[in-house]
Design a protein around this motif. Structure first.
Motif, PDB file in Angstrom:
ATOM      1  N   PRO A  30      35.553  34.320  36.207  1.00 42.57           N
ATOM      2  CA  PRO A  30      34.657  34.825  37.253  1.00 42.57           C
ATOM      3  C   PRO A  30      34.841  34.035  38.550  1.00 42.57           C
ATOM      4  O   PRO A  30      35.176  32.846  38.514  1.00 42.57           O
ATOM      5  CB  PRO A  30      33.256  34.584  36.668  1.00 42.57           C
ATOM      6  N   GLY A  31      34.633  34.727  39.657  1.00 36.46           N
ATOM      7  CA  GLY A  31      34.786  34.052  40.951  1.00 36.46           C
ATOM      8  C   GLY A  31      36.145  34.290  41.575  1.00 36.46           C
ATOM      9  O   GLY A  31      36.404  33.865  42.705  1.00 36.46           O
ATOM     10  N   PHE A  32      37.028  34.984  40.828  1.00 36.38           N
ATOM     11  CA  PHE A  32      38.352  35.291  41.377  1.00 36.38           C
ATOM     12  C   PHE A  32      38.528  36.805  41.499  1.00 36.38           C
ATOM     13  O   PHE A  32      37.855  37.586  40.806  1.00 36.38           O
ATOM     14  CB  PHE A  32      39.465  34.723  40.479  1.00 36.38           C
ATOM     15  N   ALA A  33      39.446  37.218  42.361  1.00 35.41           N
ATOM     16  CA  ALA A  33      39.745  38.642  42.553  1.00 35.41           C
ATOM     17  C   ALA A  33      41.254  38.839  42.494  1.00 35.41           C
ATOM     18  O   ALA A  33      42.024  37.920  42.787  1.00 35.41           O
ATOM     19  CB  ALA A  33      39.217  39.101  43.906  1.00 35.41           C
ATOM     20  N   LEU A  34      41.642  40.062  42.120  1.00 30.43           N
ATOM     21  CA  LEU A  34      43.062  40.402  42.028  1.00 30.43           C
ATOM     22  C   LEU A  34      43.481  41.151  43.284  1.00 30.43           C
ATOM     23  O   LEU A  34      42.780  42.060  43.732  1.00 30.43           O
ATOM     24  CB  LEU A  34      43.293  41.286  40.798  1.00 30.43           C
ATOM     25  N   GLN A  35      44.618  40.768  43.828  1.00 27.86           N
ATOM     26  CA  GLN A  35      45.140  41.395  45.035  1.00 27.86           C
ATOM     27  C   GLN A  35      46.552  41.869  44.760  1.00 27.86           C
ATOM     28  O   GLN A  35      47.411  41.072  44.382  1.00 27.86           O
ATOM     29  CB  GLN A  35      45.156  40.353  46.158  1.00 27.86           C
ATOM     30  N   ARG A  36      46.789  43.163  44.947  1.00 28.75           N
ATOM     31  CA  ARG A  36      48.159  43.650  44.804  1.00 28.75           C
ATOM     32  C   ARG A  36      48.908  43.379  46.095  1.00 28.75           C
ATOM     33  O   ARG A  36      48.402  43.621  47.191  1.00 28.75           O
ATOM     34  CB  ARG A  36      48.145  45.154  44.536  1.00 28.75           C
ATOM     35  N   ALA A  37      50.117  42.863  45.993  1.00 26.06           N
ATOM     36  CA  ALA A  37      50.959  42.689  47.176  1.00 26.06           C
ATOM     37  C   ALA A  37      52.287  43.385  46.892  1.00 26.06           C
ATOM     38  O   ALA A  37      52.417  44.086  45.888  1.00 26.06           O
ATOM     39  CB  ALA A  37      51.164  41.204  47.474  1.00 26.06           C
TER      40      ALA A  37
END
Ligand SMILES: O=P(O)(O)OC[C@H]1O[C@H](O[C@H]2O[C@H](CO)[C@@H](O)[C@H](O)[C@H]2O)[C@H](O)[C@@H](O)[C@@H]1O
Length: 265
Positions: A169-176
């Protein structure tokens, strides 16, 4: 002759980029926010392989001077890497999608939590060790798994990264581009741009954002909603930007025109 600094309020309607080039920014009243990879410099097989075009450092210095310092690089890269690539640049640098800023007090984000990224890094590092085609990149507040060497690994990398985020928790996923990045939740380029626009020398200017990737879309939408100049670099059909340029070379030419219009007065 058409004024090359035509008003920005004539942004094309709808959610598709226009075919034509964007209006040239007026550096006395616009604030420039520029993505780095795929926007100012060409994409390369690996993060360390990029080449800084000879014209770029001088161009950024000229833009900085003409815009009275209202220029920021807004990148997913580590701040230290960006400063290393462009040591002469004196504008603001936003790194790691907004987790880091130089100068440090340029865009404070009160209340932004940066949880311990150690376990997230360890998980992506372990994934990278399973296949030679993966490349692990460490970030100050997160990590990236790259799969450009084998695009067929997209689904596997995505599933693994999603599992890591679900467990932390506290993290997010970012597609690059050919990569998945995990960074602190609440970090994004549009928020960084909004914070900068509240402060001198950006405050009161019309924002310009240029970017190529999914990570740039929220900032492009933010700028478009404020009738700024939003420029997608590349050929994504589903961009929030109002205008499009084909390549980093075309973007650099467009920026150079802004400097020469300024110099001609
Ligand atoms: O926000 P940006 O400045 O566009 O940075 C986004 C990510 O760029 C880098 O990765 C991308 O560019 C590499 C070099 O061209 C390429 O090999 C990779 O496939 C791309 O995803 C950088 O390594 C990441 O940390 C940035 O988040």
């Amino acid at each position: 002759m058409t004024d090359p600094r035509a008003p920005t309020s004539g942004a094309p309607a709808g959610n598709r980029p226009a075919g034509g080039p964007p209006p040239v920014p007026d550096l006395s009243r616009h604030a420039l926010f520029l993505d780095f990879d795929g926007t100012l410099v060409d994409i390369a097989p690996r993060p360390d392989d990029i080449r800084i075009p000879e014209i770029l450092p001088g161009l950024l210095t000229a833009l900085d001077a003409a815009a009275g310092g209202a220029i920021a690089l807004v990148s997913g890269r580590r701040l230290a890497d960006l400063r290393g690539f462009l040591p002469e640049f004196r504008g603001v640098i936003v790194g790691s999608h907004g987790s880091e800023t130089w100068p440090e007090d340029a865009a404070p984000a009160p209340g932004l939590r940066q949880p311990d990224a150690g376990p997230v890094r360890a998980a992506l590092r372990a994934l990278a060790a399973t296949r030679a085609a993966y490349l692990f990149e460490e970030k100050p507040a997160g990590a990236v798994i790259h799969f450009r060497a084998d695009p067929a690994l997209d689904a596997e990398a995505r599933a693994a990264a999603e599992a890591v985020v679900a467990a932390h928790p506290g993290f997010a996923l970012q597609r690059a581009k050919m990569a998945y990045e995990i960074h602190p939740a609440g970090v994004s380029k549009d928020r960084a741009v909004a914070r900068l626009m509240d402060r001198a020398p950006f405050r009161g200017r019309v924002p310009v954002f240029a970017g190529d990737d999914t990570t740039d879309e929220p900032a492009l939408g933010w700028v478009r909603a404020r009738e700024g100049i939003s420029v997608h670099v590349g050929d994504r059909p589903d961009t929030a930007a109002a205008w499009r340029l084909d390549s980093p070379a075309a973007l650099r030419d467009w920026l150079a025109r802004a400097v020469s219009v300024e110099e001609r007065g």
